[in-house]
Design an enzyme around this catalytic site. Structure first.
Site, short mmCIF file in Angstrom:
data_model
loop_
_atom_site.label_atom_id
_atom_site.label_comp_id
_atom_site.label_asym_id
_atom_site.label_seq_id
_atom_site.Cartn_x
_atom_site.Cartn_y
_atom_site.Cartn_z
CG HIS A 20 6.62 -6.83 -2.43
ND1 HIS A 20 5.72 -5.81 -2.47
CD2 HIS A 20 7.39 -6.61 -1.34
CE1 HIS A 20 5.92 -4.99 -1.47
NE2 HIS A 20 6.94 -5.45 -0.76
CG ASP A 28 -18.38 -18.49 -6.42
OD1 ASP A 28 -17.51 -19.07 -7.08
OD2 ASP A 28 -19.40 -18.00 -6.92
#
Length: 75
Positions: A20, A28
């Site tokens: 959490h 990319d």
């Protein structure tokens, strides 16, 4: 031997350690990643896999509380 889901052992390990409030980025090729940041390179061929393919695989494996998209991907 794994037959489905994420097969990349390094990526599975990183995802298993995310808790959490942890954050991760799917970017990319050519993205400037600061030194000291753990990375998993999934590059195979140019644009394979795509960012959306990687995101789809991750969403099948784990609960995601939120997503922030770059304006370029929305086009």
């Amino acid at each position: 031997m794994l037959k489905r889901g994420i097969l990349n052992a390094q990526l599975r390990s990183v995802l298993a350690r995310i808790g959490h409030r942890d954050r991760y980025a799917i970017v990319d090729a050519g993205y400037n990643i600061p030194a000291g940041i753990e990375t998993v390179d999934l590059a195979f061929l140019p644009n394979i896999p795509t960012i959306l393919q990687v995101l789809d695989g991750i969403l099948d494996e784990m609960a995601v509380e939120g997503v922030i998209l770059a304006s370029e991907i929305k086009e």
